[in-house]
Design a protein around this motif. Structure first.
Motif, PDB file in Angstrom:
ATOM      1  N   ASP A 111       0.866  -1.189   0.000  1.00 35.52           N
ATOM      2  CA  ASP A 111       0.000   0.000   0.000  1.00 35.52           C
ATOM      3  C   ASP A 111       0.897   1.231   0.000  1.00 35.52           C
ATOM      4  O   ASP A 111       1.247   1.762   1.044  1.00 35.52           O
ATOM      5  N   VAL A 112       1.291   1.677  -1.220  1.00 35.13           N
ATOM      6  CA  VAL A 112       2.233   2.784  -1.343  1.00 35.13           C
ATOM      7  C   VAL A 112       1.607   4.098  -0.908  1.00 35.13           C
ATOM      8  O   VAL A 112       2.231   4.911  -0.228  1.00 35.13           O
ATOM      9  N   ASP A 113       0.332   4.342  -1.303  1.00 35.03           N
ATOM     10  CA  ASP A 113      -0.266   5.647  -1.012  1.00 35.03           C
ATOM     11  C   ASP A 113      -0.926   5.718   0.364  1.00 35.03           C
ATOM     12  O   ASP A 113      -1.450   6.753   0.763  1.00 35.03           O
ATOM     13  N   VAL A 141      -2.167  -3.501  -3.573  1.00 33.15           N
ATOM     14  CA  VAL A 141      -2.264  -4.140  -4.878  1.00 33.15           C
ATOM     15  C   VAL A 141      -2.062  -5.639  -4.705  1.00 33.15           C
ATOM     16  O   VAL A 141      -1.225  -6.091  -3.927  1.00 33.15           O
ATOM     17  N   GLU A 142      -2.824  -6.425  -5.462  1.00 30.13           N
ATOM     18  CA  GLU A 142      -2.816  -7.868  -5.293  1.00 30.13           C
ATOM     19  C   GLU A 142      -1.544  -8.517  -5.817  1.00 30.13           C
ATOM     20  O   GLU A 142      -1.254  -9.671  -5.503  1.00 30.13           O
ATOM     21  N   THR A 143      -0.757  -7.818  -6.591  1.00 39.35           N
ATOM     22  CA  THR A 143       0.432  -8.405  -7.210  1.00 39.35           C
ATOM     23  C   THR A 143       1.675  -8.290  -6.339  1.00 39.35           C
ATOM     24  O   THR A 143       2.717  -8.822  -6.699  1.00 39.35           O
ATOM     25  N   ASP A 144       1.573  -7.590  -5.215  1.00 41.33           N
ATOM     26  CA  ASP A 144       2.741  -7.387  -4.329  1.00 41.33           C
ATOM     27  C   ASP A 144       2.303  -7.720  -2.908  1.00 41.33           C
ATOM     28  O   ASP A 144       1.666  -6.908  -2.242  1.00 41.33           O
ATOM     29  N   ASP A 152      -2.187   2.764  -6.878  1.00 40.08           N
ATOM     30  CA  ASP A 152      -1.570   2.794  -5.556  1.00 40.08           C
ATOM     31  C   ASP A 152      -0.641   3.990  -5.366  1.00 40.08           C
ATOM     32  O   ASP A 152       0.137   4.023  -4.420  1.00 40.08           O
ATOM     33  N   ASN A 153      -0.738   4.962  -6.273  1.00 35.87           N
ATOM     34  CA  ASN A 153       0.026   6.200  -6.110  1.00 35.87           C
ATOM     35  C   ASN A 153      -0.877   7.376  -5.758  1.00 35.87           C
ATOM     36  O   ASN A 153      -0.404   8.508  -5.638  1.00 35.87           O
ATOM     37  N   ASP A 154      -2.188   7.130  -5.621  1.00 37.56           N
ATOM     38  CA  ASP A 154      -3.139   8.194  -5.304  1.00 37.56           C
ATOM     39  C   ASP A 154      -4.064   7.675  -4.203  1.00 37.56           C
ATOM     40  O   ASP A 154      -4.866   6.761  -4.432  1.00 37.56           O
ATOM     41  N   ARG A 155      -3.957   8.222  -2.971  1.00 40.84           N
ATOM     42  CA  ARG A 155      -4.736   7.737  -1.849  1.00 40.84           C
ATOM     43  C   ARG A 155      -6.224   8.028  -1.993  1.00 40.84           C
ATOM     44  O   ARG A 155      -7.046   7.516  -1.233  1.00 40.84           O
ATOM     45  N   ASN A 156      -6.613   8.902  -2.961  1.00 40.17           N
ATOM     46  CA  ASN A 156      -8.027   9.203  -3.177  1.00 40.17           C
ATOM     47  C   ASN A 156      -8.686   8.238  -4.160  1.00 40.17           C
ATOM     48  O   ASN A 156      -9.868   8.372  -4.484  1.00 40.17           O
ATOM     49  N   GLY A 159       3.797   0.022   5.291  1.00 40.85           N
ATOM     50  CA  GLY A 159       3.604   0.107   3.852  1.00 40.85           C
ATOM     51  C   GLY A 159       2.762  -1.003   3.267  1.00 40.85           C
ATOM     52  O   GLY A 159       2.693  -1.144   2.048  1.00 40.85           O
ATOM     53  N   TYR A 160       2.101  -1.795   4.133  1.00 47.14           N
ATOM     54  CA  TYR A 160       1.249  -2.870   3.650  1.00 47.14           C
ATOM     55  C   TYR A 160      -0.122  -2.759   4.310  1.00 47.14           C
ATOM     56  O   TYR A 160      -0.259  -2.253   5.438  1.00 47.14           O
TER      57      TYR A 160
END
Length: 832
Positions: free
Chosen positions: A212-214, A220-223, A243-247, A233-234
């Motif tokens: 969960d970067v943002d 994201v299901e791939t990481d 995953d670069n935009d928290r909105n 961060g997870y």
């Protein structure tokens, strides 16, 4: 002049010809020991029956057995035929002995009996799990019967052990024999316990978390990673399509902006559609401004709704310290926490723990973000009204299911016993808080365990509560435990010494390390001028850690050429108000400003409160590594040594405060932090005056004393009898045939009287009490009855006569002790 004083022991009530047998427990007038006067007594143990002979077999105490004698003793068959029994060698001629008569010869001479003194130990005996680690069948590899595997998982309890020849123990490998799901060889999943008995907890995590970067709570299901709690961060939920935009996430509201805001797979599928009239504005994104929610706004341009600005919709309420679902309730205030999925909410299930033993009632539980008193995260207590009954308690034979296994009295070594015997019970160690108890067998049943103290949760109290040999901060359980239970405090590293710590680097401890503080709100822990207490100035930096740069109260827009004060609101102490100039509508860097800093010895008024050094209470209460203060001790008696229990930090010395503690008595100036000690070689409590040494301590070390004056202090046999306050000493002993008595010095001077033994004279004259004069004993005169000599009574350790005799005038020729001459032919007794 040498005088001989007769020492006589008067045995009242016995004539010289009487016979009395002296037994270990006192005299027996009927001529026998081991029984009360008047008849035999019933044996209490096998030792009461043993005659100490090998060839007669091992006698046993069995009062109810057929063939028992009047004492309750039963004779055993001899170990070998009489003509082949060798008593001196305690063996049968030509064979290995079977001293305990169990049918197995002693292993010491080639037999198989590993304990030939105990008939219950031999090959083929039933092996049991016992707390004393006895190898009943002489095979160390068999350590228990069925009672050693209570949970039936095929692994023996690690409390069942047998000794090996190298002195070590061979034990079972099941660390929890009350739970078949705990044993070696299985996965150690996320449950807060050591499932595979390897000493580690949860090393095979089974929970999936998503990158969960943002930081919007969706990954994201791939990481993914496997863990027992979400790493930084997870997130616990997947489904984020950006995953670069928290909105943008599955919980966001869809708005008309050409973007798939809610990750539905369709762009601009907002409820009500996206057609609009140019210039119109509507609210979007959220339904309220409560909690974390914010209502945004959209403008219609060229028939299309533009991006929603400022919107934040509700998300699932989580244990985050804020109102995530925007219902006005936060964390445990919100019933969604108590009823929601703990995987999504991050809540923990707690169980009611009425008796405070660390285990809760599984039938009474609740989901919480934060622990509350009386609730614990571990269930399994089968009696929540008794703190001695829980899954960690040892099962004892008392008719109660002490360890909550579901079965009463399922102790590893069973509950059959021999009346009158005792055994250890409770915990297996006396380390720390723990204390091994004792059980007594009455009528074939083990009674309640007395005196046992079991391990508790480690807390900050100076004690080893969990009995692992580690206390408070030395125990890693403090760093990893629940602070609401352990009483630990979270501290944050404060590298720049401004009193605010780095929120990204913290630890739980009972006491802080130097350079760590309880406030973790510093946004730049490398700059002491940037912290939540600093004044915000217009310098393109977030000075007060508000999250916004240059949000000074008066704002940062300006008119070119103007100037204003900045950086500090006072010129007190080291603080200086600076100046800012406006260039191109922007306030420039603040010049000449100096804000408050932590107070330090010799640094002037750094915190700008008008107080300097010891006048500022911050010196006494602050961290000495930051303040530069030294520790001083109160010196009541003015001898230069202070009371270690009364100390304070200061910059400079003050009246009655000194830098050296350890005063042994702060009310007397003659006593500092040292003690005069004398070596005491003979252990009589006195040392020689000339051997004095000064010891830097308030008590003398072992073998040293504080009392001088000993005139003889050697390792000689009678040295300990000579010291200040000692009286006259007389010791004697009889020779082998009781015909001659000698003193301990080797001189004759004793006589015998019938069966009374040896009565001794001691002609030695010596200074026993170290007063410089010869120590004497009262004179004795012989009576005509039985040849015994009664002694004059003594009124004190150095008196030579009774007080009634002092001053008595007697004829000089009859004077039997030191007399003061009164006149020719008479004398007067004197007292010493």
């Amino acid at each position: 002049m040498n005088r001989a004083f007769l020492v006589v022991v008067v045995l009242s009530g016995l004539a010289c010809g009487d016979t009395e047998v002296i037994c270990p427990d006192g005299p027996a007038r009927d001529g026998s020991c081991g029984e009360p006067d008047g008849g035999p007594s019933t044996c209490a143990s096998h030792d009461d029956c043993s005659d100490g002979l090998y060839c007669t077999g091992v006698e046993r105490c069995e009062p109810t057995a057929a063939g028992a004698d009047v004492r309750g003793c039963v004779a055993a068959p001899p170990p070998c035929p009489a003509d082949s029994c060798l008593e001196s060698m305690r063996t049968c001629e030509g064979s290995c002995p079977d001293a305990d008569g169990d049918g197995y010869a002693d292993a010491a001479c080639g037999g198989t009996d590993c304990d030939d003194a105990n008939p219950d130990i031999h090959p083929g005996a039933v092996e049991v799990c016992d707390p004393m680690h006895v190898d009943e069948d002489c095979d160390p590899s068999t350590i228990a019967g069925p009672e050693g595997d209570v949970d039936g998982d095929g692994h023996i309890s690690d409390r069942c052990c047998n000794p090996l020849v190298n002195g070590r123990l061979f034990c079972g490998d099941d660390c929890n024999d009350n739970n078949a799901d705990v044993r070696p060889g299985i996965l150690d999943i996320c449950n807060g316990r050591d499932d595979d008995c390897d000493g580690r907890i949860d090393e095979d995590p089974d929970q999936t978390f998503y990158r969960d970067v943002d930081g919007d709570g969706f990954g994201v299901e791939t990481d993914t990673v496997l863990a027992c709690s979400a790493p930084p961060g997870y997130a616990v939920m997947a489904g984020d399509c950006n995953d670069n935009d928290r909105n943008i996430n599955p919980a966001a509201g869809e708005i008309c902006d050409g973007i798939d805001n809610n990750c539905s797979g369709t762009i601009d599928d907002a409820t009500g559609g996206c057609d609009c009239v140019d210039g119109s504005i509507l609210q979007c994104g959220g339904t309220s401004n409560v909690g974390a929610c914010r209502v945004g706004s959209q403008s219609c341009v060229a028939g299309s709704w533009q991006t929603c600005v400022g919107a934040q919709g509700p998300v699932t309420e989580r244990c985050s310290g804020q109102d995530d679902d925007c219902d006005g309730l936060t964390d445990d205030e919100d019933p969604d926490i108590a009823t929601g999925d703990p995987v999504r909410t991050g809540a923990t299930r707690y169980y009611e723990d009425r008796d405070g033993d660390g285990y809760g009632n599984a039938a009474v539980s609740r989901l919480l973000c934060t622990a509350i008193p009386g609730w614990v995260p571990v269930a399994g207590d089968c009696n929540d009204n008794n703190r001695n009954i829980n899954p960690a308690a040892a099962e004892i034979c008392d008719g109660i299911d002490n360890n909550c296994s579901g079965t009463a009295d399922d102790a590893p070594d069973g509950c059959d016993c021999i009346t009158g015997t005792s055994r250890e019970c409770g915990p297996t160690t006396n380390v720390g808080y723990c204390q091994i108890g004792s059980q007594v067998c009455v009528s074939g049943a083990w009674q309640a365990c007395v005196g046992a103290l079991f391990p508790q949760t480690e807390i900050c109290n100076g004690d080893d509560d969990d009995c692992d040999g580690l206390t408070d901060d030395a125990d890693p359980d403090i760093r990893t435990g629940d602070p609401s239970i352990t009483r630990a405090t979270r501290y944050y590293i404060d590298r720049d010494g401004d009193g605010f710590g780095d929120p990204t680097e913290s630890e739980l401890r009972c006491t802080p390390r130097a350079g760590w503080v309880t406030n973790g709100n510093d946004c730049n822990d490398r700059d002491p001028d940037i912290n939540p207490a600093a004044l915000e100035i217009c310098d393109n930096r977030d000075n007060n850690c508000s999250g916004t740069v240059d949000d000074a109260p008066s704002g940062c827009a300006c008119i070119d050429g103007t100037s204003r004060p900045c950086g500090s609101d006072t010129n007190v102490g080291a603080c200086q108000i600076g100046s800012q100039v406006c260039v191109s509508g922007r306030w420039q860097t603040c010049v000449g400003a100096q804000g408050p800093r932590p107070e330090r010895c010799g640094g002037g008024d750094r915190d700008c409160d008008g107080l300097v050094d010891d006048n500022d209470p911050d010196i006494e209460s602050g961290n000495p590594e930051n303040t530069g203060a030294r520790l001083f001790y109160w010196d009541e008696d003015g001898d230069g040594f202070g009371d270690s229990s009364r100390s304070m930090y200061r910059c400079a010395p003050a009246s009655r405060w000194v830098p050296v503690g350890g005063d042994c008595d702060d009310s007397r100036a003659a006593i500092g932090n040292t003690t005069l000690c004398y070596p005491d070689h003979d252990g009589d409590g006195y040392g020689r005056t000339e051997d004095v040494q000064t010891v830097v301590a308030c008590e003398c070390p072992p073998g040293w004393v504080i009392r001088p004056g000993d005139c003889v202090d050697t390792g000689a046999p009678r040295s300990h009898l000579i010291h200040p306050g000692a009286g006259f000493q007389s010791q004697g002993h009889c020779n082998g045939n009781n015909s001659t008595c000698t003193t301990s010095g080797g001189r004759d001077g004793c006589f015998t009287c019938g069966t009374l033994g040896c009565l001794c004279l001691d002609f030695a004259s010596f200074d026993y009490d170290c007063d410089g004069a010869t120590s004497v004993q009262p004179p004795l005169s012989c009576s005509t009855s039985g040849g015994l000599c009664p002694a004059f009574g003594r009124t004190g350790p150095t008196s030579t006569h009774p007080s009634t005799a002092c001053g008595t005038e007697v004829p000089w020729s009859q004077c039997t002790a030191s007399c003061s001459r009164i006149a020719s032919g008479t004398g007067r007794l004197s007292c010493r």
